[in-house]
Design a protein around this motif. Structure first.
Motif, PDB file in Angstrom:
ATOM      1  N   GLU A   1       1.024  -1.015  -0.491  1.00  0.00           N
ATOM      2  CA  GLU A   1       0.121   0.351   0.582  1.00  0.00           C
ATOM      3  C   GLU A   1       1.054   0.959   0.115  1.00  0.00           C
ATOM      4  OE1 GLU A   1      -3.952  -1.363   2.846  1.00  0.00           O
ATOM      5  OE2 GLU A   1      -2.270  -1.356   3.529  1.00  0.00           O
ATOM      6  N   ARG A   2       2.189   1.159   0.430  1.00  0.00           N
ATOM      7  CA  ARG A   2       2.652   2.077   1.224  1.00  0.00           C
ATOM      8  C   ARG A   2       3.587   2.478  -0.649  1.00  0.00           C
ATOM      9  NH1 ARG A   2       7.162   5.118   4.103  1.00  0.00           N
ATOM     10  NH2 ARG A   2       5.292   5.698   6.093  1.00  0.00           N
ATOM     11  N   ARG A   3       4.061   1.210  -1.618  1.00  0.00           N
ATOM     12  CA  ARG A   3       4.471   1.231  -2.175  1.00  0.00           C
ATOM     13  C   ARG A   3       3.982   2.278  -3.933  1.00  0.00           C
ATOM     14  NH1 ARG A   3       8.209  -4.064  -2.264  1.00  0.00           N
ATOM     15  NH2 ARG A   3       9.542  -2.870  -1.149  1.00  0.00           N
ATOM     16  N   ARG A   4       2.424   2.002  -3.535  1.00  0.00           N
ATOM     17  CA  ARG A   4       1.415   2.132  -4.273  1.00  0.00           C
ATOM     18  C   ARG A   4       1.080   3.588  -3.966  1.00  0.00           C
ATOM     19  NH1 ARG A   4      -1.720  -1.505  -6.937  1.00  0.00           N
ATOM     20  NH2 ARG A   4      -0.883  -3.732  -7.252  1.00  0.00           N
ATOM     21  N   GLY A   5       1.350   4.165  -3.062  1.00  0.00           N
ATOM     22  CA  GLY A   5       1.447   5.759  -2.534  1.00  0.00           C
ATOM     23  C   GLY A   5      -0.339   5.731  -2.464  1.00  0.00           C
ATOM     24  N   HIS A   6      -1.312   4.502  -1.396  1.00  0.00           N
ATOM     25  CA  HIS A   6      -1.771   4.597  -0.787  1.00  0.00           C
ATOM     26  C   HIS A   6      -2.353   4.966   1.422  1.00  0.00           C
ATOM     27  CE1 HIS A   6      -3.253   1.903  -4.155  1.00  0.00           C
ATOM     28  NE2 HIS A   6      -3.052   3.308  -4.774  1.00  0.00           N
ATOM     29  N   LEU A   7      -0.625   5.258   0.896  1.00  0.00           N
ATOM     30  CA  LEU A   7      -0.808   5.928   2.986  1.00  0.00           C
ATOM     31  C   LEU A   7      -1.752   6.163   3.434  1.00  0.00           C
ATOM     32  CD1 LEU A   7       1.559   5.940   5.481  1.00  0.00           C
ATOM     33  CD2 LEU A   7       1.583   7.876   4.585  1.00  0.00           C
ATOM     34  N   GLU A   8      -1.780   7.422   2.617  1.00  0.00           N
ATOM     35  CA  GLU A   8      -3.108   8.611   3.060  1.00  0.00           C
ATOM     36  C   GLU A   8      -4.478   7.705   3.250  1.00  0.00           C
ATOM     37  OE1 GLU A   8      -3.888  12.410   2.346  1.00  0.00           O
ATOM     38  OE2 GLU A   8      -5.148  13.039   3.206  1.00  0.00           O
ATOM     39  N   GLY A   9      -5.065   7.755   1.764  1.00  0.00           N
ATOM     40  CA  GLY A   9      -6.184   6.915   1.987  1.00  0.00           C
ATOM     41  C   GLY A   9      -6.030   5.568   2.417  1.00  0.00           C
ATOM     42  N   VAL A  10      -5.395   4.940   2.986  1.00  0.00           N
ATOM     43  CA  VAL A  10      -5.390   3.330   4.042  1.00  0.00           C
ATOM     44  C   VAL A  10      -5.475   4.045   5.226  1.00  0.00           C
ATOM     45  CG1 VAL A  10      -4.319   1.842   4.970  1.00  0.00           C
ATOM     46  CG2 VAL A  10      -4.070   2.041   2.551  1.00  0.00           C
ATOM     47  N   LEU A  11      -4.951   4.983   5.871  1.00  0.00           N
ATOM     48  CA  LEU A  11      -5.069   5.749   7.228  1.00  0.00           C
ATOM     49  C   LEU A  11      -5.936   5.668   7.683  1.00  0.00           C
ATOM     50  CD1 LEU A  11      -1.169   7.029   8.668  1.00  0.00           C
ATOM     51  CD2 LEU A  11      -2.166   4.550   8.296  1.00  0.00           C
ATOM     52  N   ARG A  12      -6.379   7.280   6.613  1.00  0.00           N
ATOM     53  CA  ARG A  12      -7.886   7.814   6.426  1.00  0.00           C
ATOM     54  C   ARG A  12      -9.237   6.880   6.424  1.00  0.00           C
ATOM     55  NH1 ARG A  12     -10.058  12.991   5.627  1.00  0.00           N
ATOM     56  NH2 ARG A  12      -8.057  13.918   5.200  1.00  0.00           N
ATOM     57  N   ARG A  13      -8.437   5.390   5.783  1.00  0.00           N
ATOM     58  CA  ARG A  13      -9.993   5.049   5.563  1.00  0.00           C
ATOM     59  C   ARG A  13      -9.772   3.970   6.971  1.00  0.00           C
ATOM     60  NH1 ARG A  13      -8.525   0.071   3.257  1.00  0.00           N
ATOM     61  NH2 ARG A  13      -8.530  -1.162   5.183  1.00  0.00           N
ATOM     62  N   GLN A  14      -8.990   3.527   7.900  1.00  0.00           N
ATOM     63  CA  GLN A  14      -9.607   2.551   8.833  1.00  0.00           C
ATOM     64  C   GLN A  14      -9.192   3.194  10.147  1.00  0.00           C
ATOM     65  OE1 GLN A  14      -4.822   0.766   9.288  1.00  0.00           O
ATOM     66  NE2 GLN A  14      -5.692  -0.632   8.408  1.00  0.00           N
ATOM     67  N   LEU A  15      -8.806   4.499  10.256  1.00  0.00           N
ATOM     68  CA  LEU A  15      -9.161   6.309  10.914  1.00  0.00           C
ATOM     69  C   LEU A  15     -10.772   6.401  11.675  1.00  0.00           C
ATOM     70  CD1 LEU A  15      -8.586   7.338  13.962  1.00  0.00           C
ATOM     71  CD2 LEU A  15      -7.355   8.988  11.859  1.00  0.00           C
ATOM     72  N   GLU A  16     -11.180   7.024   9.606  1.00  0.00           N
ATOM     73  CA  GLU A  16     -12.630   6.978   9.824  1.00  0.00           C
ATOM     74  C   GLU A  16     -13.532   6.557  10.049  1.00  0.00           C
ATOM     75  OE1 GLU A  16     -12.887   8.682   6.443  1.00  0.00           O
ATOM     76  OE2 GLU A  16     -12.553  10.920   7.136  1.00  0.00           O
ATOM     77  N   ALA A  17     -13.086   4.684  10.161  1.00  0.00           N
ATOM     78  CA  ALA A  17     -14.377   3.257  10.278  1.00  0.00           C
ATOM     79  C   ALA A  17     -14.671   3.922  11.462  1.00  0.00           C
ATOM     80  CB  ALA A  17     -13.395   2.314   9.487  1.00  0.00           C
ATOM     81  N   VAL A  18     -13.262   4.108  13.189  1.00  0.00           N
ATOM     82  CA  VAL A  18     -13.911   4.130  14.458  1.00  0.00           C
ATOM     83  C   VAL A  18     -13.630   5.602  14.205  1.00  0.00           C
ATOM     84  CG1 VAL A  18     -12.232   2.442  14.374  1.00  0.00           C
ATOM     85  CG2 VAL A  18     -11.806   4.613  14.806  1.00  0.00           C
ATOM     86  N   LEU A  19     -14.510   6.723  13.726  1.00  0.00           N
ATOM     87  CA  LEU A  19     -15.001   7.797  14.301  1.00  0.00           C
ATOM     88  C   LEU A  19     -16.501   8.001  14.874  1.00  0.00           C
ATOM     89  CD1 LEU A  19     -12.698  10.406  12.232  1.00  0.00           C
ATOM     90  CD2 LEU A  19     -12.262   9.361  14.942  1.00  0.00           C
ATOM     91  N   PRO A  20     -17.281   6.756  14.547  1.00  0.00           N
ATOM     92  CA  PRO A  20     -18.755   7.792  14.262  1.00  0.00           C
ATOM     93  C   PRO A  20     -18.715   6.803  15.972  1.00  0.00           C
ATOM     94  CG  PRO A  20     -18.043   6.874  12.012  1.00  0.00           C
ATOM     95  CD  PRO A  20     -17.422   6.321  12.717  1.00  0.00           C
ATOM     96  N   PRO A  21     -17.981   5.856  16.176  1.00  0.00           N
ATOM     97  CA  PRO A  21     -18.814   4.966  17.731  1.00  0.00           C
ATOM     98  C   PRO A  21     -17.531   5.908  18.210  1.00  0.00           C
ATOM     99  CG  PRO A  21     -17.247   3.610  16.612  1.00  0.00           C
ATOM    100  CD  PRO A  21     -17.855   4.250  15.531  1.00  0.00           C
TER     101      PRO A  21
END
Ligand code: PGA
Length: 255
Positions: free
Chosen positions: A139-159
């Motif tokens: 994921e890092r090599r493909r330049g997806h760092l921001e997308g992955v971290l954002r997705r994983q963090l946003e998933a837990v924000l509602p609770p």
């Protein structure tokens, strides 16, 4: 954005190591090491195996060290052979739990929704969740760092909507640095931590402590703990030895 707490949090994740007797032996030695040389400025936390939770929670070390479960099931009880509920972890003396450790995501197939369900269970039972996020090398090599971290963090924000910043934490653990001896550079860690802060800011959320994890050892802990936006460390392998965990715990102290 609220500034994060200044006391660093140094946490040890024992993974599938140490039963109750070995855990007690560790606590005796760790207490002696802390008495000889107190690790003054850091909050300390251990995540023992489920079966060793009670042994650590009943040890006098808990005056100085918090205790957490490595994972909890979303349901409070029921026909889920082999699982540990958040309520049972509280009963055993836990006050924290990890959620979404990369081994739970990648070895046990937990999705972002599964992680959010576990965060919800923690909050229901009164446990403070430490949410682990991190990208794979691919994921890092493909330049997806921001997308992955954002997705994983946003998933837990509602609770976590009504949760105070000091009642949870985030651990940034790049998957490629876990148990590999590869550590993210301070620049890598800073970049990821600032990115996580930005995501929280986009949602108007206060910033909890954000820990770095992945091959943290006594010889790199000081540099990582001194890095901007790094509020602590989550330590795997090097937390199994009392002397090395003591050295990491003291690495944030002024010399
Ligand atoms: P490590 O593990 O320090 O052994 O790389 C860190 C973790 O998985 O939390």
């Amino acid at each position: 954005m609220t500034p994060p707490a200044t006391r660093p949090l140094v946490a040890g994740n024992w993974k599938m190591h140490k039963g109750p007797r070995e855990a007690s032996v560790f606590c005796d030695a760790f207490a002696a090491a802390l008495e000889a040389e107190p690790a003054g400025s850091a909050d300390l936390l251990l995540f023992p195996s489920a079966v060793a939770l009670g042994a650590v929670a009943r040890h006098p070390i808990v005056e100085r060290v918090g205790v957490g479960a490595q994972t909890v099931h979303p349901e409070p009880s029921g026909a889920f052979t082999g699982e540990l509920s958040a309520e049972m972890a509280v009963d055993a003396g836990a006050t924290w739990a990890l959620a979404g450790h990369s081994e739970r995501r990648h070895v046990f197939g937990e999705s972002d929704a599964d992680v959010a369900a576990r965060v919800r269970a923690c909050l229901r039972a009164g446990l403070r969740p430490m949410v682990c996020v991190g990208e794979t090398l691919e994921e890092r090599r493909r330049g997806h760092l921001e997308g992955v971290l954002r997705r994983q963090l946003e998933a837990v924000l509602p609770p976590l909507d009504d949760t105070a910043a000091d009642a949870w934490a985030i651990a940034y653990e790049p998957v490629w640095a876990i148990g590999t001896g590869e550590t993210a550079s301070p620049d890598d860690a800073r970049e990821a931590h600032l990115l996580l802060r930005r995501v929280l800011g986009d949602h108007g959320r206060a910033v909890p402590r954000i820990l770095y994890g992945g091959s943290v050892k006594p010889d790199n802990a000081g540099e990582l703990l001194a890095t901007e936006a790094v509020d602590g460390v989550l330590v795997g392998g090097a937390s199994l030895d009392p002397a090395s965990f003591r050295a990491i715990a003291g690495a944030s102290d002024p010399r």
